[in-house]
Structure formats: structure tokens, C-alpha cells
Design a protein around this motif. Structure first.
Motif, PDB file in Angstrom:
ATOM      1  N   GLY A  12      -3.955  40.390 -27.639  1.00 31.54           N
ATOM      2  CA  GLY A  12      -5.077  39.467 -27.539  1.00 31.54           C
ATOM      3  C   GLY A  12      -5.993  39.603 -28.744  1.00 31.54           C
ATOM      4  N   GLN A  13      -6.347  38.461 -29.352  1.00 29.32           N
ATOM      5  CA  GLN A  13      -7.089  38.493 -30.611  1.00 29.32           C
ATOM      6  C   GLN A  13      -8.424  37.771 -30.475  1.00 29.32           C
ATOM      7  OE1 GLN A  13      -4.394  37.506 -33.930  1.00 29.32           O
ATOM      8  NE2 GLN A  13      -2.723  37.977 -32.534  1.00 29.32           N
ATOM      9  N   ALA A  52       2.840  44.390 -33.218  1.00 29.90           N
ATOM     10  CA  ALA A  52       3.251  44.397 -31.817  1.00 29.90           C
ATOM     11  C   ALA A  52       3.403  45.819 -31.285  1.00 29.90           C
ATOM     12  CB  ALA A  52       4.553  43.622 -31.651  1.00 29.90           C
ATOM     13  N   ALA A  53       3.846  46.731 -32.146  1.00 28.86           N
ATOM     14  CA  ALA A  53       4.066  48.114 -31.717  1.00 28.86           C
ATOM     15  C   ALA A  53       2.782  48.783 -31.257  1.00 28.86           C
ATOM     16  CB  ALA A  53       4.707  48.922 -32.846  1.00 28.86           C
ATOM     17  N   ALA A  64      -6.304  51.367 -28.203  1.00 25.47           N
ATOM     18  CA  ALA A  64      -5.842  51.178 -29.583  1.00 25.47           C
ATOM     19  C   ALA A  64      -5.989  49.729 -30.020  1.00 25.47           C
ATOM     20  CB  ALA A  64      -4.387  51.625 -29.722  1.00 25.47           C
ATOM     21  N   VAL A  65      -5.651  48.807 -29.131  1.00 27.27           N
ATOM     22  CA  VAL A  65      -5.812  47.385 -29.457  1.00 27.27           C
ATOM     23  C   VAL A  65      -7.281  47.055 -29.660  1.00 27.27           C
ATOM     24  CG1 VAL A  65      -5.663  45.046 -28.514  1.00 27.27           C
ATOM     25  CG2 VAL A  65      -3.676  46.572 -28.392  1.00 27.27           C
ATOM     26  N   GLN A  66      -8.146  47.577 -28.799  1.00 27.17           N
ATOM     27  CA  GLN A  66      -9.572  47.268 -28.930  1.00 27.17           C
ATOM     28  C   GLN A  66     -10.148  47.820 -30.235  1.00 27.17           C
ATOM     29  OE1 GLN A  66     -11.383  45.209 -26.820  1.00 27.17           O
ATOM     30  NE2 GLN A  66      -9.269  44.845 -26.143  1.00 27.17           N
ATOM     31  N   GLY A 109     -11.324  44.958 -32.660  1.00 28.43           N
ATOM     32  CA  GLY A 109     -12.774  45.081 -32.799  1.00 28.43           C
ATOM     33  C   GLY A 109     -13.183  45.309 -34.229  1.00 28.43           C
ATOM     34  N   GLY A 110     -12.321  45.987 -34.991  1.00 28.02           N
ATOM     35  CA  GLY A 110     -12.605  46.227 -36.400  1.00 28.02           C
ATOM     36  C   GLY A 110     -12.628  44.958 -37.213  1.00 28.02           C
TER      37      GLY A 110
END
Length: 278
Positions: free
Chosen positions: A145-146, A257-258, A268-270, A274-275
Motif C-alpha cells: 500500500g502506497q 515486493a520482498a 517495515a512497509v510503514q 512513510g519515508g
């Protein structure tokens, strides 16, 4: 490759769809290249002429059930079979849920999810008969999710979920299901999202984050993959003996994707996405 195999590809006016249609014809498929408005097929026809191949160009609006039905009925009437459906048609969308009308969210879902559902439903009887392949171009946005892509990612997540659930059911009927996950691709897709100064002016408290996001995305597109390279991956899924269910189209897409596939708690995604807003 026997030239009696028939492939129908949606969204072929530009970009990935156009490149896939031309490459499929080169590989010997009888290629039905569909687009919403055949009046916009000049570039497609020119690319086919340059490549020395023939395309069967037909209208198909994935958001119109009658258009979808007519297209598939016509293909079966003329060719008697369908071996591959490539669901490629889609539309980008930028926005955040507080500020945009729900009608915009519904429209994004209609094109990117329900359009795929409609063409898939129409194709499955013929694909069962041929032992064919159902290939859907999703996105790394169907995995991660972006920011400012809530509606678009929701649609692509939904497509990925539908296809992941359908794959074993279809396989039991002899149909192979694949999803293709490009990252940044150098096509008109991003330009067609329609970002301009008005969008930033109306973004209110989100304006700073939106500008930072757009700057990040613009940077990623400086090393974007070409549509032809994505089409090569799709052709691989169309012709390989046993293609994987989920296929990223570049090393960058694989790495992106990894992050999600190894991220059990979402942190990790956040951190990553977020960066992009800093």
C-alpha cells in the motif's frame, strides 16, 4: 509457436498493452488487441506495421458488461477458441480518502477491479475449453500500500486476492492463472493520473506530504522499466511450460515486493512508505 493460438489483450492503446499485443503477434499468437476507443488505435496500428505483424483491433470497454460480452462473443464466433486473456486495462488514481469523493473511489474500483472481474468471468468458459491462461497485470501497488494511492492500491489488492483465490480453482479445470507485478514503468500511465498545481493547491493539510510523495515517485521513474521489457515478462507467462503465479517484472519490483512478504507486523512497509513523505 502454432499460429492458431488466440490471445485477447485489454488496454492496448499505449504502453504495456500495446507492447504486449505486438510481441504476442510476433510470437505467433492470433492477437486480438482491444481498447475502449478504437479511434485511438493509430499508435497501436503503427507499431504493428513497424513490426510487420497483424493485429485484430476491436473495441472493448472493461467497465461496460455489454461491450465485454460482445467482444468475447465476437472472438469465439470468428476464431472458435481463446487461449490467453491478458487483463491489462487500468487507470491510475492519486488522492486521499478524507478529501476525495467516494464516487472517485468507486470509479477507480470499477476500472481496476470490476473490469478485471468482468473480463475474467467472460473468458473462463473458453479458457477452460482450451486449457488456457489467465494473465492479469496488477502492480507492486497490489502488494504494498502506497501513500495517496488508497483507492488504486485497494483495487489492485482486490485483484491480487481474487486471482490468488481463483488460481487453484482454475488450475483444477486446466487453466493457469498468473499475476504480473510491474514497478515503475516508462509509459503514459502516470501522466494520465492528472497531477497539476491545482491538485496541490486543494490538498490543504496534505499538501506538503503530497509534494514529497510526488518528488519521490518522480525520482523512481528516472530509472523506470520500459513497456517492452514488461511485455517480454508477460510473453514469458503466456508461453512458459509452468509459469509462476506471481511474477515481478524487474529486480527493483522484486526487492520492493520482498519488503512486504517478509513484513509480518507491517512496520517495515510503514517505515519505507512513510519515508517518502518526509
Amino acid at each position: 509457436m502454432s499460429n492458431d493460438r488466440v490471445a485477447l489483450i485489454t488496454g492496448t492503446s499505449t504502453g504495456i498493452g500495446l507492447a504486449t499485443a505486438v510481441q504476442a503477434a510476433r510470437r505467433g499468437f492470433r492477437t486480438v488487441a482491444t481498447l475502449r476507443d478504437t479511434g485511438r488505435a493509430d499508435r497501436l496500428r503503427a507499431a504493428a506495421a513497424d513490426a510487420g505483424v497483424e493485429l485484430d483491433v476491436r473495441p472493448l470497454d472493461v467497465t461496460d458488461a455489454h461491450s465485454v460480452g460482445t467482444a468475447f462473443e465476437g472472438v469465439l464466433a470468428d476464431y472458435g477458441r481463446l487461449d490467453v486473456l491478458v487483463n491489462n486495462a487500468g487507470a491510475g488514481h492519486i488522492g486521499t480518502i478524507e478529501q476525495e469523493p467516494l464516487s472517485a473511489v468507486r470509479e477507480t474500483m470499477e476500472v481496476n477491479f470490476f473490469g478485471v472481474a468482468t473480463t475474467t468471468k467472460a473468458a473462463m468458459p473458453a479458457l477452460r475449453a482450451s486449457g488456457g491462461r489467465l494473465i492479469t497485470v496488477t502492480s507492486v501497488g497490489g502488494v504494498v500500500g502506497q501513500p495517496f494511492n488508497e483507492a488504486y492500491c485497494a483495487a489492485k489488492f482486490a485483484v491480487e486476492g481474487m486471482m490468488e483465490a481463483l488460481a487453484p480453482v482454475a488450475a483444477a479445470q486446466g487453466v493457469t492463472v498468473c499475476v504480473i507485478e510491474p514497478g515503475a514503468v516508462a509509459t503514459e500511465f502516470v501522466k494520465n493520473v492528472g497531477l497539476d498545481e491545482r491538485v496541490f493547491a486543494e490538498a490543504g493539510p496534505y499538501a506538503g506530504s503530497l509534494r514529497a510523495y510526488v518528488t519521490s515517485v518522480t525520482g523512481s521513474f528516472q530509472s523506470a522499466q520500459t513497456a517492452d521489457k514488461v511485455a517480454e515478462v508477460i510473453l514469458g507467462a503466456m508461453t512458459a511450460d509452468a509459469p509462476a503465479f506471481r511474477i515481478q517484472t524487474s529486480k527493483q519490483a522484486e526487492q520492493f515486493a520482498a519488503v512486504k512478504f517478509a513484513d509480518l507486523d507491517g512496520s517495515a512497509v510503514q517505515r519505507l512508505t512513510g519515508g517518502w513523505l518526509a
